[in-house]
Design a protein around this motif. Structure first.
Motif, short mmCIF file in Angstrom:
data_model
loop_
_atom_site.label_atom_id
_atom_site.label_comp_id
_atom_site.label_asym_id
_atom_site.label_seq_id
_atom_site.Cartn_x
_atom_site.Cartn_y
_atom_site.Cartn_z
N HIS A 1 0.83 -1.20 0.00
CA HIS A 1 0.00 0.00 0.00
C HIS A 1 0.87 1.25 0.00
O HIS A 1 0.60 2.22 -0.74
N CYS A 2 1.92 1.25 0.80
CA CYS A 2 2.83 2.40 0.82
C CYS A 2 3.50 2.61 -0.53
O CYS A 2 3.64 3.75 -1.01
N LEU A 3 3.92 1.52 -1.17
CA LEU A 3 4.54 1.63 -2.49
C LEU A 3 3.57 2.20 -3.52
O LEU A 3 3.92 3.09 -4.30
N GLU A 4 2.36 1.67 -3.52
CA GLU A 4 1.37 2.12 -4.51
C GLU A 4 1.04 3.60 -4.33
O GLU A 4 0.96 4.35 -5.32
N GLU A 5 0.86 4.03 -3.09
CA GLU A 5 0.50 5.42 -2.84
C GLU A 5 1.68 6.36 -3.09
O GLU A 5 1.50 7.49 -3.55
N VAL B 1 4.66 9.16 1.12
CA VAL B 1 3.63 8.74 2.08
C VAL B 1 4.30 8.12 3.30
O VAL B 1 5.47 7.74 3.25
N ILE B 2 3.53 8.03 4.38
CA ILE B 2 3.97 7.26 5.55
C ILE B 2 2.81 6.40 6.03
O ILE B 2 1.64 6.76 5.88
N ASP C 1 12.20 11.78 11.38
CA ASP C 1 11.95 10.71 10.43
C ASP C 1 12.06 11.26 9.02
O ASP C 1 12.35 12.45 8.82
N GLU C 2 11.82 10.42 8.02
CA GLU C 2 11.98 10.85 6.64
C GLU C 2 10.90 11.85 6.26
O GLU C 2 11.14 12.78 5.47
N ALA C 3 9.70 11.68 6.81
CA ALA C 3 8.63 12.61 6.51
C ALA C 3 9.00 14.03 6.93
O ALA C 3 8.70 15.00 6.22
N SER C 4 9.67 14.17 8.07
CA SER C 4 10.04 15.52 8.53
C SER C 4 11.07 16.16 7.59
O SER C 4 11.05 17.38 7.39
N LEU C 5 11.94 15.35 7.01
CA LEU C 5 12.89 15.89 6.02
C LEU C 5 12.16 16.38 4.78
O LEU C 5 12.46 17.45 4.23
N LEU C 6 11.21 15.58 4.32
CA LEU C 6 10.44 15.96 3.13
C LEU C 6 9.59 17.19 3.41
O LEU C 6 9.51 18.11 2.58
N GLU C 7 8.96 17.24 4.58
CA GLU C 7 8.14 18.39 4.94
C GLU C 7 8.99 19.67 4.98
O GLU C 7 8.52 20.75 4.60
N ALA C 8 10.23 19.54 5.46
CA ALA C 8 11.10 20.71 5.62
C ALA C 8 11.42 21.40 4.29
O ALA C 8 11.73 22.59 4.27
N VAL C 9 11.33 20.65 3.20
CA VAL C 9 11.62 21.25 1.88
C VAL C 9 10.33 21.44 1.08
O VAL C 9 10.38 21.64 -0.14
N GLY C 10 9.18 21.37 1.76
CA GLY C 10 7.93 21.69 1.10
C GLY C 10 7.31 20.58 0.28
O GLY C 10 6.40 20.83 -0.52
N ILE C 11 7.76 19.33 0.47
CA ILE C 11 7.19 18.21 -0.27
C ILE C 11 6.03 17.64 0.54
O ILE C 11 6.21 17.23 1.69
N PRO C 12 4.82 17.63 -0.02
CA PRO C 12 3.67 17.10 0.74
C PRO C 12 3.80 15.59 0.97
O PRO C 12 4.23 14.85 0.09
N VAL C 13 3.44 15.18 2.15
CA VAL C 13 3.50 13.76 2.53
C VAL C 13 2.11 13.32 2.96
O VAL C 13 1.50 13.95 3.82
N ARG C 14 1.62 12.25 2.37
CA ARG C 14 0.30 11.73 2.71
C ARG C 14 0.42 10.60 3.73
O ARG C 14 1.45 9.95 3.83
N VAL C 15 -0.66 10.37 4.44
CA VAL C 15 -0.75 9.28 5.40
C VAL C 15 -1.54 8.14 4.78
O VAL C 15 -2.58 8.37 4.14
N VAL C 16 -1.05 6.90 4.93
CA VAL C 16 -1.82 5.72 4.57
C VAL C 16 -1.99 4.88 5.84
O VAL C 16 -1.18 4.95 6.77
N ALA C 17 -3.06 4.11 5.86
CA ALA C 17 -3.39 3.35 7.07
C ALA C 17 -2.33 2.31 7.37
O ALA C 17 -2.00 1.46 6.53
N GLY C 18 -1.77 2.37 8.57
CA GLY C 18 -0.83 1.36 9.04
C GLY C 18 -1.57 0.26 9.77
O GLY C 18 -2.73 -0.03 9.49
#
Length: 397
Positions: A125-129, A136-137, A194-211
């Motif tokens: 699911h993470c790969l597909e999204e 995504v995370i 985490d990796e999401a915080s690095l992506l957020e810091a440069v303005g890249i939107p990160v989506r959440v998928v159900a864990g």
């Protein structure tokens, strides 16, 4: 759904696990008979889309990590495994693993070594999204009421949890986005959690998928006890099916289930062409999710020319025991018009049971015909089907 781009995973395992309070890092501790790190790696090798697994290990444990994974992973997985030394921080370790991924990898997952019970559905699911949205995370909604507390333990305010999610891993992104985020973090000195915080810091939107609630991180001893209970349930049993067929030809011995049978024809093949042993071997590999007999013992390899197939069966059963399983039972059907096999079935059961360290009553073998229909009915070949049940060696399940 379009085919996924080539994908790889980085498993940062460079931490010391100081909060766990153990002499060695927690990723090397045993969980239901296997090291935690082995569980984590196997979860990703079980997903066909994952081409490469890169593990960033503690520098002081690098050789230990190599020996550990080589001992517990099937040989065909080792070709897709890269092990390198991690860094002082999680961020350093992830980057060390990222640079190990081959150039063709376009999607990158990052997953905590101490989350060993991640399931294939969450990974996929993470790969597909990530392929759709870029980054995504995996995460789960916060369920408990949250309190902001003062330094003396006094509640300051109840926090609205309606938009709060608890981050997990895998965290996935297109490779160029993740590399850009790491480059900017290095340039600015930013350290993320985490990796999401690095992506957020440069303005890249990160989506959440159900864990998954089962995808917890092992941080404290009680986490390990809970994971052990879940792992024991997961490992309680596995089922596999195997099939093999060979052509009957002159000038070859007829060997079935390790028994030499007097007949004017024998089975053609690179090994001794024992379809009964081959079917059972494939069933074991199927239960383990470890491919098929051709992957492990290719007919292009001269070392297997004419080899006794019971030896191959014993080797594969060794893989099962390494993974904490024993044979529950096997049911095998031989499809053969001629010769009559009834006098040989007990000896076959004994041979196969011996290879699987089991009582002969655990290996049931039947022989049937096709009433002269098809290639077996015409006497052109012999086929065999096998179904196996593997049970966990740990506990009574």
């Amino acid at each position: 759904m379009s085919p996924l781009p080539p994908a790889g995973v980085v498993i940062p395992a460079g931490g010391a696990g100081s909060r766990f309070g153990h002499a060695q890092p927690k990723q090397f501790l045993e969980l239901a008979g296997l090291p935690i790190l082995v569980w984590t790696c196997r979860a990703f090798f079980a997903v066909e889309a994952i081409r490469t697994v890169a593990v960033a290990a503690p520098a002081d444990y690098l050789h230990h990590t190599i020996d550990l994974l080589q001992a517990h992973l099937p040989a065909h997985h080792l070709d897709r495994l890269h092990i390198t030394a991690g860094g002082a921080t999680r961020q350093d370790s992830v980057y060390a693993g990222l640079v190990q991924l081959p150039p063709e990898i376009e999607l990158v997952l990052v997953h905590d070594a101490a989350r060993p019970l991640v399931d294939p559905a969450t990974i996929l699911h993470c790969l597909e999204e990530a392929a759709r949205f870029g980054a995504v995370i995996a995460a789960v909604p916060v369920k408990d009421t949250l309190k902001r507390v003062d330094h003396d333990g006094t509640i300051m305010v109840t926090v609205d949890r309606s938009h709060l999610w608890q981050a997990q891993t895998p965290q996935a992104a297109r490779r160029q986005l993740l590399e850009h985020a790491f480059a900017e973090a290095k340039r600015t000195g930013f350290v993320g959690t985490d990796e999401a915080s690095l992506l957020e810091a440069v303005g890249i939107p990160v989506r959440v998928v159900a864990g998954s609630e089962c995808n917890g991180k092992i941080t404290l001893p009680e986490d390990l006890r809970m994971a052990a209970a879940l792992a024991a349930r997961e490992k309680s049993m596995k089922i596999g099916h195997g099939f093999d067929a060979h052509r009957l030809v002159s000038g070859r011995p007829l060997i079935l289930g390790g028994v030499s049978i007097k007949y004017e024809l024998g089975l053609e093949g690179h090994s001794d062409a024992d379809v009964v042993a081959h079917a059972l071997t494939d069933a074991l590999l199927g239960a383990l999710g470890a491919g098929d007999i051709g992957r492990h013992f290719p007919d292009t390899d001269p070392q297997y020319k004419g080899i006794d197939s019971l030896l191959l069966l014993s080797r594969v059963y060794g893989l099962a025991t390494q993974q904490g399983f024993r044979l529950g039972n096997a049911d095998i059907t031989i499809v053969c018009q001629r010769p009559k096999l009834a006098p040989y079935l007990a000896a076959m059961s004994n041979n196969l049971a011996r290879c699987c360290a089991s009582d002969p009553t655990a290996v049931n073998i039947k022989a049937t015909t096709t009433e002269k229909m098809g290639y077996t009915g015409r006497g052109e070949g012999i086929a065999a089907h096998a179904v196996v049940l593997l049970r966990s060696s740990h506990g009574s399940a």
